[in-house]
Design an enzyme around this catalytic site. Structure first.
Site, PDB file in Angstrom:
ATOM      1  N   SER A 182      46.368 -12.119   8.177  1.00 18.02           N
ATOM      2  CA  SER A 182      45.128 -12.219   7.419  1.00 18.02           C
ATOM      3  C   SER A 182      44.958 -13.546   6.677  1.00 18.02           C
ATOM      4  O   SER A 182      43.838 -13.914   6.351  1.00 18.02           O
ATOM      5  CB  SER A 182      45.032 -11.052   6.439  1.00 18.02           C
ATOM      6  OG  SER A 182      46.216 -10.924   5.690  1.00 18.02           O
ATOM      7  N   HIS A 210      42.614  -6.916  11.149  1.00 15.23           N
ATOM      8  CA  HIS A 210      41.717  -8.058  11.383  1.00 15.23           C
ATOM      9  C   HIS A 210      41.393  -8.254  12.861  1.00 15.23           C
ATOM     10  O   HIS A 210      40.730  -9.224  13.219  1.00 15.23           O
ATOM     11  CB  HIS A 210      42.306  -9.338  10.793  1.00 15.23           C
ATOM     12  CG  HIS A 210      42.062  -9.460   9.318  1.00 15.23           C
ATOM     13  ND1 HIS A 210      40.843  -9.803   8.789  1.00 15.23           N
ATOM     14  CD2 HIS A 210      42.888  -9.249   8.259  1.00 15.23           C
ATOM     15  CE1 HIS A 210      40.925  -9.820   7.465  1.00 15.23           C
ATOM     16  NE2 HIS A 210      42.156  -9.487   7.122  1.00 15.23           N
ATOM     17  N   LYS A 241      36.691  -3.347   7.904  1.00 15.98           N
ATOM     18  CA  LYS A 241      36.404  -4.774   8.104  1.00 15.98           C
ATOM     19  C   LYS A 241      35.293  -4.916   9.143  1.00 15.98           C
ATOM     20  O   LYS A 241      34.145  -4.613   8.846  1.00 15.98           O
ATOM     21  CB  LYS A 241      37.698  -5.513   8.429  1.00 15.98           C
ATOM     22  CG  LYS A 241      38.579  -5.571   7.184  1.00 15.98           C
ATOM     23  CD  LYS A 241      39.910  -6.233   7.362  1.00 15.98           C
ATOM     24  CE  LYS A 241      40.587  -6.344   5.993  1.00 15.98           C
ATOM     25  NZ  LYS A 241      42.017  -6.116   6.039  1.00 15.98           N
TER      26      LYS A 241
END
Ligand SMILES: *Cc1c(COP(=O)(O)O)cnc(C)c1O
Length: 393
Positions: A182, A210, A241
């Site tokens: 990240s 991610h 996300k």
């Protein structure tokens, strides 16, 4: 009495201030958009994880509203008592189909999912081998178990092999890694990790927070990206996300799902998602399947912006994804860069010790599919101006 007993808080806050680590929230007015108003200032937003713009996508909004109207605002209980609604299970079926795994289990967040998985499978006498840059939720999840922990240097396959070699006596071994890291935006060398795991009979767990919605066909994640479907035992993903909503999940075998239903403490002791969350997540899967052009746009924008920063002479490390760090060295310089960028209309978070080593302090940028070229150009011009002013370039 209480007053005095609580004075330690002032000391702790002062210590943070002395180290330059004291923070306040930046407050977003309105929606999470690529051009957004934080602290009353309109800025190009390079700090959200809203990779595909799904936070505000009409299909997710509509699904959430419909679920509130038809099913109410809350779920009323934990999953294992009365809080499993049919829409929760529908989401899990859709996710399993999407991820090409036998089963999934959804938890309240990616953070909770890591805790739930690790706590369910690790026992005293087991060994867990963890990349040194793994996310805090993995580190904390491991701390809650009695397993032995060994750390290997970041993405270093010789280092991993050495640990496996010296650990043949452990019966159960788990290798755990982020899929995309990240802070640096680099991708874990999963083909080599899987090969070593097969050679040494270790379990592999990949945290794809991610990569969910970013890598692989239709955003299926890093395992699919490398063509490793079926060869990674446990995937953890987030719905918070790129998926645009909230939640985390385990994707893997049916028997692991069954075990977690008995042992994953966040699932057993914390209430399940409101139905609107599950409904919006289902809509997010539909969008990934129906609008793959969003992912293409994300990668086009990422390439354009990264190239722009590199041409200006910034050090962007070894990012391979839409996360691009601008590494400046000293922590106070990273914070100054972030503050000056913000004052000039660009929001890119400064990150220093202890999140990254002091010498690798940085601002982190994340572009999304919804940024226009004009917004990215404006951001690049601002980076150039402020970078020169602070003698970074
Ligand atoms: C963000 C993140 C999480 C936490 O996910 P949430 O759904 O926000 O709780 C877990 N792991 C990694 C690698 C992350 O980047």
């Amino acid at each position: 009495m209480t007053q005095k007993a609580m004075d330690f808080i002032d000391d702790l806050l002062q210590a943070l201030k002395d180290k330059g680590l004291y923070r306040q929230f930046r407050v977003l007015e309105g929606e999470q958009l690529p051009l957004a108003k934080f602290d009353g200032r309109e800025v190009v937003n390079l700090s959200s994880n809203n990779y595909l713009g799904l936070n505000t996508h009409p299909r997710l909004r509509a699904a959430a509203i419909k679920a509130v109207e038809e099913l109410g605002a809350g779920s009323g209980a934990v999953r294992t008592i009365a809080g499993t609604m049919s829409i929760h299970e529908e989401l899990e079926r859709r996710l399993a189909e999407f991820k090409h795994t036998e089963a999934t289990l959804v938890l309240q967040s990616g953070f909770a999912a890591n805790q739930g998985v690790l706590g369910s499978i690790l026992e005293e006498g087991d060994l867990v081998i963890s990349d040194e840059l793994n996310h805090a939720s993995i580190i904390d999840g491991l701390r809650l178990t009695k397993a032995t922990r060994k750390i290997y240097p970041h993405s270093d396959m010789d280092g991993l092999k050495d640990v496996l070699e010296e650990s043949k006596d452990f019966k159960k071994k788990l290798i755990v890694t982020d899929g995309v890291f990240s802070m640096d935006g680099d991708i874990a060398p999963l083909p080599q990790i899987v090969e070593l795991a097969e050679q040494y009979e270790a379990i592999v767990m990949v945290d794809d927070a991610h990569s969910s919605g970013v890598l692989g066909k239709n955003g299926r994640g890093s395992i699919n990206h490398f063509g490793l479907d079926g060869r990674v035992d446990i995937q953890v993903g987030t719905l918070s996300k790129a998926m645009g909503v909230m939640g985390g999940y385990m994707a893997g075998s049916q028997r692991l799902r069954e075990l977690m239903i008995h042992r994953a403490r966040p699932l057993l002791f914390s209430t399940s998602h409101p139905p609107a969350v599950a409904a919006a997540c289902i809509a997010a899967i539909d969008v990934l399947l129906d609008e793959p052009e969003l992912i293409q746009k994300l990668w086009d924008n990422a390439a354009y912006f990264k190239d722009g920063l590199n041409k200006l002479g910034f050090n962007t490390g070894h990012s391979e994804t839409p996360i691009t760090p601008v590494i400046v060295g000293k922590g106070d310089l990273a914070m100054k860069l972030s503050d000056r960028l913000f004052a000039e209309g660009v929001f890119a978070q400064g990150i220093g010790y202890p999140t990254v080593p002091e010498a690798k302090s940085r601002v982190r940028t994340i572009v999304t599919a919804t940024h226009t070229k004009a917004m990215l150009d404006r951001a690049l011009e601002t980076f150039e101006k402020v970078g020169k002013e602070l003698a970074i370039i």
